[in-house]
Write a protein that holds these residues in place. Structure first.
Motif, PDB file in Angstrom:
ATOM      1  N   LEU B  47      -8.517  -9.445 -10.208  1.00 48.54           N
ATOM      2  CA  LEU B  47      -7.047  -9.333  -9.941  1.00 48.54           C
ATOM      3  C   LEU B  47      -6.420  -7.684 -10.205  1.00 48.54           C
ATOM      4  CD1 LEU B  47      -5.432 -11.941 -12.750  1.00 48.54           C
ATOM      5  CD2 LEU B  47      -5.937 -12.308 -10.121  1.00 48.54           C
ATOM      6  N   VAL B  48      -7.069  -6.783 -10.674  1.00 43.88           N
ATOM      7  CA  VAL B  48      -6.665  -5.518 -10.494  1.00 43.88           C
ATOM      8  C   VAL B  48      -7.050  -5.276  -9.276  1.00 43.88           C
ATOM      9  CG1 VAL B  48      -7.283  -3.204 -11.347  1.00 43.88           C
ATOM     10  CG2 VAL B  48      -6.511  -4.827 -13.064  1.00 43.88           C
ATOM     11  N   ASN B  49      -8.307  -5.237  -8.628  1.00 44.57           N
ATOM     12  CA  ASN B  49      -8.588  -4.940  -7.394  1.00 44.57           C
ATOM     13  C   ASN B  49      -7.846  -5.607  -6.343  1.00 44.57           C
ATOM     14  OD1 ASN B  49     -11.359  -3.152  -7.304  1.00 44.57           O
ATOM     15  ND2 ASN B  49     -11.461  -4.503  -8.953  1.00 44.57           N
ATOM     16  N   LEU B  50      -7.523  -6.708  -6.439  1.00 46.89           N
ATOM     17  CA  LEU B  50      -6.566  -7.099  -5.375  1.00 46.89           C
ATOM     18  C   LEU B  50      -5.247  -6.628  -5.453  1.00 46.89           C
ATOM     19  CD1 LEU B  50      -7.353 -10.922  -5.427  1.00 46.89           C
ATOM     20  CD2 LEU B  50      -8.084  -9.389  -3.630  1.00 46.89           C
ATOM     21  N   SER B  51      -4.531  -6.556  -6.611  1.00 53.23           N
ATOM     22  CA  SER B  51      -3.310  -5.979  -6.861  1.00 53.23           C
ATOM     23  C   SER B  51      -3.041  -4.584  -6.354  1.00 53.23           C
ATOM     24  CB  SER B  51      -2.875  -5.917  -8.269  1.00 53.23           C
ATOM     25  OG  SER B  51      -3.407  -4.955  -9.005  1.00 53.23           O
ATOM     26  N   GLU B  52      -4.209  -4.039  -6.183  1.00 52.07           N
ATOM     27  CA  GLU B  52      -4.223  -2.309  -5.765  1.00 52.07           C
ATOM     28  C   GLU B  52      -4.415  -2.432  -4.347  1.00 52.07           C
ATOM     29  OE1 GLU B  52      -7.228  -0.349  -8.436  1.00 52.07           O
ATOM     30  OE2 GLU B  52      -5.781  -0.143 -10.202  1.00 52.07           O
ATOM     31  N   ALA B  53      -4.590  -3.264  -3.969  1.00 56.63           N
ATOM     32  CA  ALA B  53      -5.090  -3.378  -2.481  1.00 56.63           C
ATOM     33  C   ALA B  53      -3.698  -3.558  -1.542  1.00 56.63           C
ATOM     34  CB  ALA B  53      -6.107  -4.354  -1.889  1.00 56.63           C
ATOM     35  N   PRO B  54      -3.614  -2.908  -0.303  1.00 55.16           N
ATOM     36  CA  PRO B  54      -2.517  -3.187   0.456  1.00 55.16           C
ATOM     37  C   PRO B  54      -2.151  -4.724   0.698  1.00 55.16           C
ATOM     38  CG  PRO B  54      -4.221  -2.231   1.823  1.00 55.16           C
ATOM     39  CD  PRO B  54      -4.679  -2.058   0.289  1.00 55.16           C
ATOM     40  N   GLY B  55      -1.125  -5.135   0.659  1.00 57.72           N
ATOM     41  CA  GLY B  55      -0.716  -6.451   0.469  1.00 57.72           C
ATOM     42  C   GLY B  55      -1.330  -7.377  -0.133  1.00 57.72           C
ATOM     43  N   GLY B  56      -1.920  -7.064  -1.167  1.00 52.41           N
ATOM     44  CA  GLY B  56      -2.714  -8.000  -2.277  1.00 52.41           C
ATOM     45  C   GLY B  56      -3.788  -8.580  -1.809  1.00 52.41           C
ATOM     46  N   ARG B  57      -4.486  -8.067  -0.823  1.00 54.59           N
ATOM     47  CA  ARG B  57      -5.570  -8.731  -0.213  1.00 54.59           C
ATOM     48  C   ARG B  57      -6.797  -7.940   0.260  1.00 54.59           C
ATOM     49  NH1 ARG B  57      -4.308 -12.104   5.249  1.00 54.59           N
ATOM     50  NH2 ARG B  57      -5.625 -10.617   6.414  1.00 54.59           N
ATOM     51  N   PHE B 100     -10.670 -13.264   3.913  1.00 54.83           N
ATOM     52  CA  PHE B 100      -9.799 -12.696   3.065  1.00 54.83           C
ATOM     53  C   PHE B 100      -9.674 -13.310   1.645  1.00 54.83           C
ATOM     54  CE2 PHE B 100      -8.580 -10.245   6.740  1.00 54.83           C
ATOM     55  CZ  PHE B 100      -8.462  -9.067   6.235  1.00 54.83           C
ATOM     56  N   VAL B 101      -9.464 -12.643   0.558  1.00 56.16           N
ATOM     57  CA  VAL B 101      -8.979 -13.114  -0.708  1.00 56.16           C
ATOM     58  C   VAL B 101      -7.689 -12.436  -0.963  1.00 56.16           C
ATOM     59  CG1 VAL B 101      -9.490 -13.422  -2.861  1.00 56.16           C
ATOM     60  CG2 VAL B 101     -11.238 -13.076  -1.416  1.00 56.16           C
ATOM     61  N   SER B 102      -6.658 -13.284  -1.167  1.00 57.01           N
ATOM     62  CA  SER B 102      -5.228 -12.925  -1.572  1.00 57.01           C
ATOM     63  C   SER B 102      -4.828 -13.256  -2.993  1.00 57.01           C
ATOM     64  CB  SER B 102      -4.291 -13.445  -0.355  1.00 57.01           C
ATOM     65  OG  SER B 102      -4.084 -12.933   0.774  1.00 57.01           O
ATOM     66  N   LEU B 103      -4.027 -12.308  -3.606  1.00 55.97           N
ATOM     67  CA  LEU B 103      -3.399 -12.658  -4.777  1.00 55.97           C
ATOM     68  C   LEU B 103      -2.095 -13.705  -4.455  1.00 55.97           C
ATOM     69  CD1 LEU B 103      -3.896 -11.284  -7.161  1.00 55.97           C
ATOM     70  CD2 LEU B 103      -2.226  -9.547  -6.629  1.00 55.97           C
ATOM     71  N   THR B 104      -2.141 -14.683  -5.228  1.00 55.34           N
ATOM     72  CA  THR B 104      -0.968 -15.468  -5.081  1.00 55.34           C
ATOM     73  C   THR B 104       0.163 -14.892  -6.084  1.00 55.34           C
ATOM     74  OG1 THR B 104      -1.584 -16.681  -6.989  1.00 55.34           O
ATOM     75  CG2 THR B 104      -2.471 -17.594  -4.856  1.00 55.34           C
ATOM     76  N   GLY B 105       1.251 -15.601  -6.000  1.00 53.10           N
ATOM     77  CA  GLY B 105       2.525 -15.256  -6.865  1.00 53.10           C
ATOM     78  C   GLY B 105       1.821 -15.108  -8.245  1.00 53.10           C
ATOM     79  N   GLN B 106       1.596 -16.411  -8.509  1.00 56.82           N
ATOM     80  CA  GLN B 106       1.083 -16.715 -10.119  1.00 56.82           C
ATOM     81  C   GLN B 106       0.045 -15.527 -10.390  1.00 56.82           C
ATOM     82  OE1 GLN B 106      -0.323 -20.813 -10.128  1.00 56.82           O
ATOM     83  NE2 GLN B 106      -0.986 -20.274 -12.220  1.00 56.82           N
ATOM     84  N   GLY B 107      -0.896 -15.345  -9.267  1.00 58.60           N
ATOM     85  CA  GLY B 107      -1.833 -14.089  -9.686  1.00 58.60           C
ATOM     86  C   GLY B 107      -1.519 -13.073  -9.703  1.00 58.60           C
ATOM     87  N   ARG B 108      -0.247 -12.383  -9.118  1.00 63.90           N
ATOM     88  CA  ARG B 108       0.281 -11.277  -9.481  1.00 63.90           C
ATOM     89  C   ARG B 108       0.990 -11.132 -10.588  1.00 63.90           C
ATOM     90  NH1 ARG B 108       1.063  -6.699  -6.646  1.00 63.90           N
ATOM     91  NH2 ARG B 108       0.334  -7.671  -4.616  1.00 63.90           N
ATOM     92  N   ALA B 109       1.428 -12.453 -11.061  1.00 68.08           N
ATOM     93  CA  ALA B 109       2.253 -12.635 -12.242  1.00 68.08           C
ATOM     94  C   ALA B 109       1.329 -12.256 -13.519  1.00 68.08           C
ATOM     95  CB  ALA B 109       3.196 -13.750 -12.512  1.00 68.08           C
ATOM     96  N   ALA B 110       0.195 -12.897 -13.476  1.00 67.45           N
ATOM     97  CA  ALA B 110      -0.882 -12.842 -14.426  1.00 67.45           C
ATOM     98  C   ALA B 110      -1.235 -11.446 -14.661  1.00 67.45           C
ATOM     99  CB  ALA B 110      -1.888 -13.734 -14.048  1.00 67.45           C
ATOM    100  N   ILE B 111      -1.690 -10.888 -13.677  1.00 63.92           N
ATOM    101  CA  ILE B 111      -2.075  -9.404 -13.963  1.00 63.92           C
ATOM    102  C   ILE B 111      -0.757  -8.306 -14.294  1.00 63.92           C
ATOM    103  CG2 ILE B 111      -1.703  -8.437 -11.456  1.00 63.92           C
ATOM    104  CD1 ILE B 111      -4.592  -7.556 -13.997  1.00 63.92           C
ATOM    105  N   GLU B 112       0.104  -8.637 -13.736  1.00 61.03           N
ATOM    106  CA  GLU B 112       1.595  -7.615 -14.387  1.00 61.03           C
ATOM    107  C   GLU B 112       1.660  -8.071 -15.760  1.00 61.03           C
ATOM    108  OE1 GLU B 112       4.508  -8.312 -11.279  1.00 61.03           O
ATOM    109  OE2 GLU B 112       3.416  -6.699 -10.034  1.00 61.03           O
TER     110      GLU B 112
END
Lengths: 160, 160
Positions: B47-57, B100-112
């Motif tokens: 999740l950290v790696n995705l959240s730091e990537a442009p577009g979360g993916r 591609f692997v993308s963060l979902t809204g739920q994934g972003r909420a979880a990491i935040e």
DNA sequence: TAAGATTGAATTCTCAATCTTA
DNA sequence: TAAGATTGAGAATTCAATCTTA
């Protein structure tokens, strides 16, 4: 929330470097150990602990303590090692609940064959990269963090 | 064989301390992370790696590279995370083999939700135990060992 | 052929439940 | 009740084989 909670850029470098070093070093040492002697790092740790114990035997809970393993993990792992002839389990006279774990001849031969090469790898990959001062600094650092963890455990009422 | 191959008493202390610090620290951080946010350390890293990537993916192979994971491990892990709604997989237009692997809204909420507490733990258990000089020393040490490993990999013709 | 990714089987680890004896 | 240890089920990881497209 103050930004004391966040890591500075230097701290991030330190933290990520530390994690990466640990992961890569372990991966590399495990790979070499497996390739050269057919032992996993878990096997190796069990055998080292037994070989250093008087008579090459230890109570299961002592092994757990020495390796910081859960007892169920140890039990499963010993079953596999026993099947490979590296260790045997024996009952305990003075406490009928207990079990001793003993090195077999084969187990002793395995650790004696594996250890010199493994130690040489640790030297090559780790100590040869560091100055004596750095080794000393790392010792101090490890102790400081371990102390911190021990204090935390005590405070929150957990077992180490 | 000279006894250069064996560790001195100081080196043994350094090595065992280093291993123990790593093991205990990881165990403790993982336990807290799991308890507070229901994420494993593996989940967290993804999740950290995705959240730091442009577009979360990110492409799957990029994630592999960033985390030093085998591709099959990542694939299995993503399947589990996808089932929990934390990430989704999408095809890649420019390279039909790729994903591609993308963060979902739920994934972003979880990491935040998880990150601040986790960072605070790292600070409490690690950085608060060390002086700035020790942090700097550790950074240098990590880099030295990583360099050594990289050289070794190059010599023996392996990929890092 | 090689790169990117997935799959299935086998191994290992974790968690909770259980069993026996102190 | 708690300590020492085992068990079985489920989750995570590795290994080799496979599939598709560059």
């Amino acid at each position: 929330m103050s930004n004391d909670l966040w890591l500075t850029a230097d701290e991030q470098r330190a933290w990520r470097g530390f994690l990466l070093m640990g992961a890569k070093l372990q991966a590399r040492l495990n790979r070499e150990l497996q390739r050269r002697s057919g032992l996993s790092d878990a096997d190796y740790e069990v055998l080292v602990n037994l070989s250093e114990a008087p008579g090459g035997r230890l109570r299961a809970f002592e092994l757990c303590g020495a390796m910081h393993w859960e007892k169920s993990r140890l039990s499963h792992h010993l079953s596999r090692m026993e099947a490979r002839g590296l260790v045997v389990r024996e009952g305990c006279r003075t406490d009928a609940r207990g079990a001793f774990v003993s090195l077999t001849g084969q187990g002793r031969a395995a650790i004696e064959a594996a250890a010199p090469e493994h130690v040489a790898q640790v030297r090559r990959l780790f100590f040869d990269a560091l100055t004596p001062e750095q080794v000393e600094a790392l010792t101090t650092i490890s102790e400081a963090v371990l102390d911190r963890l021990a204090v935390e455990d005590r405070v929150s009422g957990r077992r180490p």
